[in-house]
Design an enzyme around this catalytic site. Structure first.
Site, PDB file in Angstrom:
ATOM      1  N   GLU A 143      62.913  43.149  47.465  1.00 20.96           N
ATOM      2  CA  GLU A 143      63.174  43.325  46.030  1.00 20.96           C
ATOM      3  C   GLU A 143      62.234  42.444  45.209  1.00 20.96           C
ATOM      4  O   GLU A 143      62.075  41.263  45.514  1.00 20.96           O
ATOM      5  CB  GLU A 143      64.628  42.942  45.709  1.00 20.96           C
ATOM      6  CG  GLU A 143      65.646  43.868  46.343  1.00 20.96           C
ATOM      7  CD  GLU A 143      67.084  43.523  45.967  1.00 20.96           C
ATOM      8  OE1 GLU A 143      67.309  42.636  45.115  1.00 20.96           O
ATOM      9  OE2 GLU A 143      67.998  44.159  46.537  1.00 20.96           O
TER      10      GLU A 143
ATOM     11  N   ASP B 222      66.335  46.167  54.886  1.00 20.88           N
ATOM     12  CA  ASP B 222      66.214  45.197  53.799  1.00 20.88           C
ATOM     13  C   ASP B 222      66.023  43.786  54.339  1.00 20.88           C
ATOM     14  O   ASP B 222      66.761  43.358  55.230  1.00 20.88           O
ATOM     15  CB  ASP B 222      67.513  45.182  52.965  1.00 20.88           C
ATOM     16  CG  ASP B 222      67.461  46.147  51.795  1.00 20.88           C
ATOM     17  OD1 ASP B 222      66.354  46.497  51.346  1.00 20.88           O
ATOM     18  OD2 ASP B 222      68.551  46.539  51.329  1.00 20.88           O
TER      19      ASP B 222
ATOM     20  N   LYS C 128      62.048  46.386  53.489  1.00 16.67           N
ATOM     21  CA  LYS C 128      62.082  46.542  52.025  1.00 16.67           C
ATOM     22  C   LYS C 128      62.383  45.183  51.404  1.00 16.67           C
ATOM     23  O   LYS C 128      63.227  44.437  51.913  1.00 16.67           O
ATOM     24  CB  LYS C 128      63.147  47.572  51.625  1.00 16.67           C
ATOM     25  CG  LYS C 128      63.360  47.682  50.108  1.00 16.67           C
ATOM     26  CD  LYS C 128      64.090  48.953  49.711  1.00 16.67           C
ATOM     27  CE  LYS C 128      65.603  48.872  49.806  1.00 16.67           C
ATOM     28  NZ  LYS C 128      66.231  47.836  48.951  1.00 16.67           N
TER      29      LYS C 128
ATOM     30  N   ASP D  22      70.965  45.945  52.488  1.00 12.79           N
ATOM     31  CA  ASP D  22      71.807  44.737  52.455  1.00 12.79           C
ATOM     32  C   ASP D  22      73.123  45.034  51.725  1.00 12.79           C
ATOM     33  O   ASP D  22      74.003  44.177  51.620  1.00 12.79           O
ATOM     34  CB  ASP D  22      71.066  43.542  51.853  1.00 12.79           C
ATOM     35  CG  ASP D  22      70.556  43.805  50.456  1.00 12.79           C
ATOM     36  OD1 ASP D  22      70.752  44.922  49.926  1.00 12.79           O
ATOM     37  OD2 ASP D  22      69.946  42.881  49.869  1.00 12.79           O
ATOM     38  N   SER D  23      73.287  46.290  51.263  1.00 13.27           N
ATOM     39  CA  SER D  23      74.585  46.745  50.754  1.00 13.27           C
ATOM     40  C   SER D  23      75.627  46.701  51.870  1.00 13.27           C
ATOM     41  O   SER D  23      76.826  46.822  51.615  1.00 13.27           O
ATOM     42  CB  SER D  23      74.478  48.157  50.169  1.00 13.27           C
ATOM     43  OG  SER D  23      73.824  49.016  51.071  1.00 13.27           O
TER      44      SER D  23
ATOM     45  N   GLU E 227      65.792  51.452  41.003  1.00 13.28           N
ATOM     46  CA  GLU E 227      67.251  51.467  40.872  1.00 13.28           C
ATOM     47  C   GLU E 227      67.676  51.315  39.416  1.00 13.28           C
ATOM     48  O   GLU E 227      67.266  50.391  38.724  1.00 13.28           O
ATOM     49  CB  GLU E 227      67.850  50.328  41.729  1.00 13.28           C
ATOM     50  CG  GLU E 227      69.374  50.304  41.647  1.00 13.28           C
ATOM     51  CD  GLU E 227      70.046  49.505  42.762  1.00 13.28           C
ATOM     52  OE1 GLU E 227      69.354  49.046  43.699  1.00 13.28           O
ATOM     53  OE2 GLU E 227      71.278  49.343  42.685  1.00 13.28           O
TER      54      GLU E 227
HETATM   55  O1  KIV Z   1      71.019  47.889  49.993  1.00 11.41           O
HETATM   56  C1  KIV Z   1      70.954  49.059  49.591  1.00 11.41           C
HETATM   57  O2  KIV Z   1      71.779  49.920  49.918  1.00 11.41           O
HETATM   58  C2  KIV Z   1      69.857  49.400  48.684  1.00 11.41           C
HETATM   59  C3  KIV Z   1      69.944  50.726  47.986  1.00 11.41           C
HETATM   60  C4  KIV Z   1      70.904  50.618  46.888  1.00 11.41           C
HETATM   61  C5  KIV Z   1      68.628  51.193  47.547  1.00 11.41           C
HETATM   62  O3  KIV Z   1      68.965  48.650  48.498  1.00 11.41           O
END
Ligand code: KIV
Length: 272
Positions: A123, A91, A121, A52-53, A190
């Site tokens: 969090e 994510d 994934k 989600d980055s 992280e």
């Molecule tokens: O969204 C992302 O890029 C991440 C990484 C920083 C692990 O979750």
């Protein structure tokens, strides 16, 4: 030089656990689009994370919170079309799994069905236990993410190192064990102290993947735009830049501009 201990034609969640068992470190990198994913996959990165980055690097938002489930599915399906070898993890974005386990399962199913991704994934630890259970029960592989969890940035207040104090470190260890027990296949850690990463990695059979978690993680992940130096304002200590594409691309593009202005481009060979 590659130091792979075994050739994997197609990386699966099981391959990752095998890599940990065999002492082979796992490489993971983000991608959000077809062209980048083609390059990353051909370079034999084991896991591609559609993170989600994308909210930051692709859309220019300050945080990961604004990206939507539909947008994540768009990025993930572009990546999936490019990938032949890597395991693709996507994510679940903020707001698509926190309210209740049924919604979490619906969101995970949409990602798997509409993008063709291989895993999701999420969090968090104990707070999302029921959602993780529900998704796993549907046969969807889940990767956990502990330590600095950017979707909770307004709770933390800053992007500084997490779990430096015993209380937070103990909770992280408990959460990690719980996620393994539930059946998660891996865990992103992280921005936590390297010593804690070591303890967690030694306590689990599933692999840990660090970002700012130090050398004892079973694998490493970076945002591909950071590794390539396309972003230049983000300079955390954990980041190793392998190129300075911000400068290289800028030079190439300004050469193009001056060639157009000077009428050097296109020349006789570059026209029909
Ligand atoms: O969204 C992302 O890029 C991440 C990484 C920083 C692990 O979750």
């Amino acid at each position: 030089m590659s130091t792979a201990k075994r050739e994997y034609k197609r990386v699966t969640v099981k391959s990752l656990v095998d890599m940990k068992k065999n002492g082979e470190k796992i490489s993971m990198l983000t991608s959000y689009d077809y062209s980048m994913a083609k390059i990353v996959d051909a370079a034999k990165v084991d896991v591609i994370l559609v993170g989600d980055s994308a909210s930051n690097v692709m859309a220019g938002h300050e945080t990961t919170l604004p990206i939507t489930l539909d947008q994540m599915i768009y990025h993930a399906s572009s990546v999936i079309r490019a990938v032949e070898r890597a395991l693709v993890v996507v994510d679940l974005p903020f707001g698509s799994y926190q309210s209740d386990p049924k919604e979490a399962l619906r969101s995970a199913i949409r990602i798997m069905k509409e993008s063709g991704a291989h895993a999701v994934k999420l969090e968090g630890g104990a707070e999302i236990k029921e959602s993780v259970k529900r998704i796993l029960a549907a046969g969807i592989p889940v990767m956990g993410h502990l330590g600095l969890t950017p979707q909770s940035i307004y709770k933390f207040g800053t992007y500084t190192v997490r779990a430096k104090e015993d209380e937070e470190a103990d909770k992280l260890m408990e959460d990690a064990k719980m996620l393994e027990k539930l059946g998660c296949f891996g865990l992103v850690l992280e921005k936590i102290p390297a010593k804690l990463t070591k303890l967690v990695s030694e306590s689990l059979t599933i692999p840990t993947i660090g970002i700012g978690g130090g050398k004892y993680a079973d694998g490493q992940v970076l945002v591909v735009h950071d590794l390539l130096g396309m972003t230049h304002e983000f300079n955390p200590r954990f980041l190793r830049r392998y190129m300075n594409l911000y400068e290289e691309m800028g030079k190439a593009i300004s050469n193009y501009v001056s060639d157009v202005k000077s009428q050097d481009f296109p020349n006789d060979d570059e026209q029909y």
